[in-house]
Motif scaffolding. Structure first.
Motif, mmCIF file in Angstrom:
data_model
loop_
_atom_site.group_PDB
_atom_site.id
_atom_site.type_symbol
_atom_site.label_atom_id
_atom_site.label_comp_id
_atom_site.label_asym_id
_atom_site.label_seq_id
_atom_site.Cartn_x
_atom_site.Cartn_y
_atom_site.Cartn_z
ATOM 1 N N ARG A 130 0.796 -1.205 -0.146
ATOM 2 C CA ARG A 130 0.056 -0.058 0.106
ATOM 3 C C ARG A 130 0.901 1.412 -0.086
ATOM 4 N NH1 ARG A 130 -1.914 3.094 4.087
ATOM 5 N NH2 ARG A 130 -1.101 1.635 5.625
ATOM 6 N N GLU A 131 2.014 1.247 0.868
ATOM 7 C CA GLU A 131 2.735 2.469 0.889
ATOM 8 C C GLU A 131 3.560 2.668 -0.651
ATOM 9 O OE1 GLU A 131 2.309 0.620 4.846
ATOM 10 O OE2 GLU A 131 3.223 -0.272 2.657
ATOM 11 N N ASP A 132 3.839 1.786 -1.155
ATOM 12 C CA ASP A 132 4.739 1.937 -2.341
ATOM 13 C C ASP A 132 3.366 2.248 -3.440
ATOM 14 O OD1 ASP A 132 7.249 1.134 -2.085
ATOM 15 O OD2 ASP A 132 6.732 -1.038 -2.309
ATOM 16 N N ARG A 133 2.221 1.807 -3.631
ATOM 17 C CA ARG A 133 1.200 2.250 -4.318
ATOM 18 C C ARG A 133 1.104 3.748 -4.024
ATOM 19 N NH1 ARG A 133 -2.892 0.328 -7.547
ATOM 20 N NH2 ARG A 133 -2.249 -1.760 -6.931
ATOM 21 N N GLU A 134 0.815 4.167 -2.685
ATOM 22 C CA GLU A 134 0.291 5.407 -2.237
ATOM 23 C C GLU A 134 1.599 6.463 -2.818
ATOM 24 O OE1 GLU A 134 -0.380 5.471 1.859
ATOM 25 O OE2 GLU A 134 -2.426 4.516 1.442
ATOM 26 N N ARG A 135 2.996 5.983 -2.490
ATOM 27 C CA ARG A 135 3.959 6.943 -2.943
ATOM 28 C C ARG A 135 4.074 7.054 -4.670
ATOM 29 N NH1 ARG A 135 10.509 5.350 -2.878
ATOM 30 N NH2 ARG A 135 10.983 7.408 -3.591
ATOM 31 N N GLY A 136 3.827 5.979 -5.209
ATOM 32 C CA GLY A 136 3.647 6.258 -6.728
ATOM 33 C C GLY A 136 2.588 7.311 -7.210
ATOM 34 N N LEU A 137 1.269 6.997 -6.619
ATOM 35 C CA LEU A 137 0.414 7.992 -7.062
ATOM 36 C C LEU A 137 0.442 9.460 -6.314
ATOM 37 C CD1 LEU A 137 -2.800 5.315 -6.399
ATOM 38 C CD2 LEU A 137 -1.702 6.279 -8.603
ATOM 39 N N LEU A 138 1.055 9.517 -5.200
ATOM 40 C CA LEU A 138 1.336 11.012 -4.738
ATOM 41 C C LEU A 138 2.413 11.459 -5.596
ATOM 42 C CD1 LEU A 138 1.235 10.235 -0.795
ATOM 43 C CD2 LEU A 138 -0.186 11.850 -2.055
ATOM 44 N N LEU A 139 3.319 10.947 -6.194
ATOM 45 C CA LEU A 139 4.306 11.457 -7.092
ATOM 46 C C LEU A 139 3.776 11.884 -8.309
ATOM 47 C CD1 LEU A 139 7.339 9.390 -6.077
ATOM 48 C CD2 LEU A 139 7.240 11.620 -5.475
ATOM 49 N N GLY A 140 2.764 11.532 -8.560
ATOM 50 C CA GLY A 140 1.748 11.834 -9.896
ATOM 51 C C GLY A 140 1.666 10.665 -10.854
ATOM 52 N N ALA A 141 2.030 9.461 -10.619
ATOM 53 C CA ALA A 141 1.510 8.388 -11.465
ATOM 54 C C ALA A 141 0.060 8.269 -11.817
ATOM 55 C CB ALA A 141 1.972 7.039 -10.733
ATOM 56 N N ASP A 142 -0.083 8.280 -13.203
ATOM 57 C CA ASP A 142 -1.572 7.996 -13.522
ATOM 58 C C ASP A 142 -1.988 6.605 -13.436
ATOM 59 O OD1 ASP A 142 -1.847 10.887 -14.674
ATOM 60 O OD2 ASP A 142 0.114 9.993 -15.224
ATOM 61 N N GLY A 143 -1.270 5.683 -13.300
ATOM 62 C CA GLY A 143 -1.617 4.410 -13.149
ATOM 63 C C GLY A 143 -0.611 3.719 -12.323
ATOM 64 N N TYR A 144 -1.100 2.597 -11.616
ATOM 65 C CA TYR A 144 -0.149 1.597 -10.808
ATOM 66 C C TYR A 144 -0.491 0.085 -10.891
ATOM 67 C CZ TYR A 144 3.181 0.709 -6.994
ATOM 68 O OH TYR A 144 4.281 0.119 -6.382
ATOM 69 N N ILE A 145 0.109 -0.502 -11.757
ATOM 70 C CA ILE A 145 -0.259 -1.788 -12.073
ATOM 71 C C ILE A 145 0.837 -2.986 -11.463
ATOM 72 C CG2 ILE A 145 -0.265 -3.518 -13.797
ATOM 73 C CD1 ILE A 145 -1.521 -1.395 -15.708
ATOM 74 N N VAL A 146 0.269 -3.670 -10.615
ATOM 75 C CA VAL A 146 1.063 -4.750 -10.004
ATOM 76 C C VAL A 146 1.201 -5.975 -10.901
ATOM 77 C CG1 VAL A 146 1.311 -6.331 -7.986
ATOM 78 C CG2 VAL A 146 0.436 -4.090 -7.668
ATOM 79 N N LYS A 147 2.576 -6.224 -11.139
ATOM 80 C CA LYS A 147 2.928 -7.455 -11.878
ATOM 81 C C LYS A 147 2.183 -8.803 -11.478
ATOM 82 C CE LYS A 147 7.359 -5.719 -13.549
ATOM 83 N NZ LYS A 147 8.886 -6.018 -13.392
ATOM 84 N N ARG A 148 2.338 -9.007 -10.231
ATOM 85 C CA ARG A 148 1.558 -10.294 -10.059
ATOM 86 C C ARG A 148 -0.039 -10.515 -10.448
ATOM 87 N NH1 ARG A 148 -1.254 -12.273 -5.597
ATOM 88 N NH2 ARG A 148 -1.040 -10.382 -4.510
ATOM 89 N N LYS A 149 -0.494 -9.327 -10.215
ATOM 90 C CA LYS A 149 -1.810 -9.352 -10.620
ATOM 91 C C LYS A 149 -2.041 -8.876 -12.388
ATOM 92 C CE LYS A 149 -3.046 -8.096 -6.001
ATOM 93 N NZ LYS A 149 -3.658 -7.202 -5.265
ATOM 94 N N PHE A 150 -0.932 -8.813 -12.842
ATOM 95 C CA PHE A 150 -0.947 -8.109 -14.123
ATOM 96 C C PHE A 150 -1.937 -8.894 -15.364
ATOM 97 C CE2 PHE A 150 0.569 -7.970 -18.596
ATOM 98 C CZ PHE A 150 0.754 -6.610 -18.601
#
Length: 94
Positions: free
Chosen positions: A61-81
């Motif tokens: 959750r922390e990594d996803r939140e960090r990515g979105l806070l930095l401005g990522a428009d999408g965050y896709i996890v490879k395991r669930k790809f």
């Protein structure tokens, strides 16, 4: 057209020479990781509007939140790809 970079620093240099319509980046990269790349893209006036999708194995959750806070428009996890999910995200952003 697709351009490929071997690491985050090469990607940033390539974008500064010729901006792209969309960036898909992993978090785990040498020299400049995906979070640092995202941060540099969003700080650069010429590049800030480029949509960035993070595709990574880091699923906390922390990594996803960090990515979105930095401005990522999408965050896709490879395991669930699912290719369909990535293609849909690309379609929406272009």
């Amino acid at each position: 057209r697709v351009r490929v970079a071997v690491d985050g620093l090469e990607a940033l240099e390539s974008l500064r020479r010729q901006p792209a319509d969309l960036v898909i980046a992993d978090v785990i990269m040498p020299r400049l990781d995906g979070f640092q790349l995202l941060e540099q893209i969003k700080k650069d006036e010429r590049l800030a509007r480029i949509p960035v999708i993070i595709v990574t194995s880091r699923e906390s959750r922390e990594d996803r939140e960090r990515g979105l806070l930095l401005g990522a428009d999408g965050y896709i996890v490879k395991r669930k790809f699912e290719q369909r999910e990535l293609l849909e995200a690309v379609r929406q952003m272009l």
